[in-house]
Design a protein around this motif. Structure first.
Motif, PDB file in Angstrom:
ATOM      1  N   GLY A 276      -6.740 -12.992   3.683  1.00  0.00           N
ATOM      2  CA  GLY A 276      -7.531 -12.335   4.710  1.00  0.00           C
ATOM      3  C   GLY A 276      -6.824 -11.131   5.310  1.00  0.00           C
ATOM      4  N   ALA A 277      -5.520 -11.229   5.472  1.00  0.00           N
ATOM      5  CA  ALA A 277      -4.742 -10.114   6.025  1.00  0.00           C
ATOM      6  C   ALA A 277      -4.293  -9.134   4.944  1.00  0.00           C
ATOM      7  CB  ALA A 277      -3.519 -10.647   6.776  1.00  0.00           C
ATOM      8  N   LEU A 278      -4.118  -9.613   3.732  1.00  0.00           N
ATOM      9  CA  LEU A 278      -3.670  -8.757   2.633  1.00  0.00           C
ATOM     10  C   LEU A 278      -4.767  -7.804   2.177  1.00  0.00           C
ATOM     11  CD1 LEU A 278      -1.521  -8.081   0.416  1.00  0.00           C
ATOM     12  CD2 LEU A 278      -2.585  -9.883  -0.959  1.00  0.00           C
ATOM     13  N   THR A 279      -5.964  -8.322   2.014  1.00  0.00           N
ATOM     14  CA  THR A 279      -7.064  -7.498   1.522  1.00  0.00           C
ATOM     15  C   THR A 279      -7.764  -6.807   2.673  1.00  0.00           C
ATOM     16  OG1 THR A 279      -8.629  -9.331   1.597  1.00  0.00           O
ATOM     17  CG2 THR A 279      -7.411  -9.021  -0.457  1.00  0.00           C
ATOM     18  N   THR A 280      -8.485  -5.741   2.359  1.00  0.00           N
ATOM     19  CA  THR A 280      -9.102  -4.976   3.432  1.00  0.00           C
ATOM     20  C   THR A 280     -10.364  -4.269   2.977  1.00  0.00           C
ATOM     21  OG1 THR A 280      -8.792  -3.133   4.942  1.00  0.00           O
ATOM     22  CG2 THR A 280      -7.425  -3.128   2.966  1.00  0.00           C
ATOM     23  N   TYR A 281     -11.484  -4.814   3.370  1.00  0.00           N
ATOM     24  CA  TYR A 281     -12.764  -4.181   3.068  1.00  0.00           C
ATOM     25  C   TYR A 281     -12.983  -2.961   3.956  1.00  0.00           C
ATOM     26  CZ  TYR A 281     -17.630  -3.690   1.740  1.00  0.00           C
ATOM     27  OH  TYR A 281     -18.809  -3.201   1.265  1.00  0.00           O
TER      28      TYR A 281
ATOM     29  N   VAL B 294      -3.865  -3.849  -3.472  1.00  0.00           N
ATOM     30  CA  VAL B 294      -3.822  -5.047  -2.625  1.00  0.00           C
ATOM     31  C   VAL B 294      -5.133  -5.819  -2.686  1.00  0.00           C
ATOM     32  CG1 VAL B 294      -2.018  -4.209  -1.070  1.00  0.00           C
ATOM     33  CG2 VAL B 294      -4.415  -3.837  -0.466  1.00  0.00           C
ATOM     34  N   ASN B 295      -6.245  -5.121  -2.790  1.00  0.00           N
ATOM     35  CA  ASN B 295      -7.529  -5.815  -2.853  1.00  0.00           C
ATOM     36  C   ASN B 295      -7.694  -6.594  -4.158  1.00  0.00           C
ATOM     37  OD1 ASN B 295      -8.308  -5.038  -0.303  1.00  0.00           O
ATOM     38  ND2 ASN B 295      -9.571  -3.343  -0.991  1.00  0.00           N
ATOM     39  N   VAL B 296      -7.312  -6.001  -5.264  1.00  0.00           N
ATOM     40  CA  VAL B 296      -7.424  -6.697  -6.551  1.00  0.00           C
ATOM     41  C   VAL B 296      -6.428  -7.863  -6.605  1.00  0.00           C
ATOM     42  CG1 VAL B 296      -7.152  -6.460  -9.059  1.00  0.00           C
ATOM     43  CG2 VAL B 296      -8.365  -4.704  -7.762  1.00  0.00           C
ATOM     44  N   THR B 297      -5.234  -7.661  -6.097  1.00  0.00           N
ATOM     45  CA  THR B 297      -4.243  -8.738  -6.052  1.00  0.00           C
ATOM     46  C   THR B 297      -4.743  -9.895  -5.194  1.00  0.00           C
ATOM     47  OG1 THR B 297      -2.432  -7.175  -6.370  1.00  0.00           O
ATOM     48  CG2 THR B 297      -1.861  -9.322  -5.448  1.00  0.00           C
ATOM     49  N   GLY B 298      -5.317  -9.573  -4.056  1.00  0.00           N
ATOM     50  CA  GLY B 298      -5.873 -10.608  -3.190  1.00  0.00           C
ATOM     51  C   GLY B 298      -6.987 -11.382  -3.863  1.00  0.00           C
ATOM     52  N   CYS B 299      -7.827 -10.690  -4.633  1.00  0.00           N
ATOM     53  CA  CYS B 299      -8.902 -11.359  -5.375  1.00  0.00           C
ATOM     54  C   CYS B 299      -8.330 -12.318  -6.411  1.00  0.00           C
ATOM     55  CB  CYS B 299      -9.802 -10.331  -6.050  1.00  0.00           C
ATOM     56  SG  CYS B 299     -10.835  -9.401  -4.906  1.00  0.00           S
ATOM     57  N   LEU B 300      -7.270 -11.914  -7.082  1.00  0.00           N
ATOM     58  CA  LEU B 300      -6.621 -12.776  -8.072  1.00  0.00           C
ATOM     59  C   LEU B 300      -6.035 -14.019  -7.397  1.00  0.00           C
ATOM     60  CD1 LEU B 300      -5.646 -13.279 -10.990  1.00  0.00           C
ATOM     61  CD2 LEU B 300      -3.586 -11.993 -10.390  1.00  0.00           C
ATOM     62  N   ILE B 301      -5.328 -13.818  -6.298  1.00  0.00           N
ATOM     63  CA  ILE B 301      -4.736 -14.950  -5.572  1.00  0.00           C
ATOM     64  C   ILE B 301      -5.830 -15.909  -5.102  1.00  0.00           C
ATOM     65  CG2 ILE B 301      -3.484 -15.609  -3.468  1.00  0.00           C
ATOM     66  CD1 ILE B 301      -1.930 -12.921  -3.766  1.00  0.00           C
ATOM     67  N   LEU B 302      -6.887 -15.358  -4.541  1.00  0.00           N
ATOM     68  CA  LEU B 302      -7.970 -16.201  -4.040  1.00  0.00           C
ATOM     69  C   LEU B 302      -8.675 -16.932  -5.181  1.00  0.00           C
ATOM     70  CD1 LEU B 302      -9.109 -17.026  -1.346  1.00  0.00           C
ATOM     71  CD2 LEU B 302     -10.705 -15.126  -1.486  1.00  0.00           C
TER      72      LEU B 302
ATOM     73  N   ASP C 240       0.833  -1.200   0.000  1.00  0.00           N
ATOM     74  CA  ASP C 240       0.000   0.000   0.000  1.00  0.00           C
ATOM     75  C   ASP C 240       0.871   1.256   0.000  1.00  0.00           C
ATOM     76  OD1 ASP C 240      -2.524   1.561   0.423  1.00  0.00           O
ATOM     77  OD2 ASP C 240      -1.558   1.997   2.338  1.00  0.00           O
ATOM     78  N   ARG C 241       1.841   1.301   0.865  1.00  0.00           N
ATOM     79  CA  ARG C 241       2.716   2.475   0.954  1.00  0.00           C
ATOM     80  C   ARG C 241       3.529   2.657  -0.326  1.00  0.00           C
ATOM     81  NH1 ARG C 241       0.760   5.955   2.949  1.00  0.00           N
ATOM     82  NH2 ARG C 241      -0.961   4.680   2.385  1.00  0.00           N
TER      83      ARG C 241
END
Length: 124
Positions: free
Chosen positions: A73-78, A39-47, A21-22
């Motif tokens: 779960g820790a990477l993405t953040t709603y 990070v959210n889009v990357t997490g969606c791809l990984i999942l 993020d930084r």
């Protein structure tokens, strides 16, 4: 044992989320929350990849706990996505707020579907 896999994945995912993020946000001179979006889009791809791998029998439940529940779960953040969208609208950047919601939903779902499709192509 399962909880330990989740903890180990989260121990990698949380700092990775913060550092990514930084790094991403520092490269953009905009109020748009590019770091959280990334990070959210990357997490969606990984999942998506992981889900496709599990469905194809190429990955098991332990990997799903480690990477899916722990890392993603820790990477993405709603919560941060919601907060940043709220802040954008409160500070008058409503167009950025709407763009954040629309782009996050479309890109996140697209990444998840792409991950599943890629996994199916590789393991089926």
């Amino acid at each position: 044992m399962n909880w330990l896999l989740v903890v180990l994945g989260a121990m990698v995912g949380a700092p990775l989320r913060y550092l990514t993020d930084r790094a991403v946000q520092s490269r953009h001179d905009s109020v748009f929350p590019w770091g959280t979006f990334a990070v959210n889009v990357t997490g969606c791809l990984i999942l998506g990849l992981l889900t496709g791998a599990v469905a194809a029998g190429a990955a098991g439940s332990h990997l799903q706990l480690l990477l899916g529940t722990g890392l993603c779960g820790a990477l993405t953040t709603y919560s941060t996505f919601s907060y940043e969208t709220l802040r954008l609208t409160e500070t008058g950047a409503r167009l950025y707020g709407v763009a954040n919601v629309a782009a996050s939903v479309v890109a996140g779902l697209g990444a998840a579907f792409a991950g599943v499709a890629l996994a199916q192509a590789v393991w089926t």
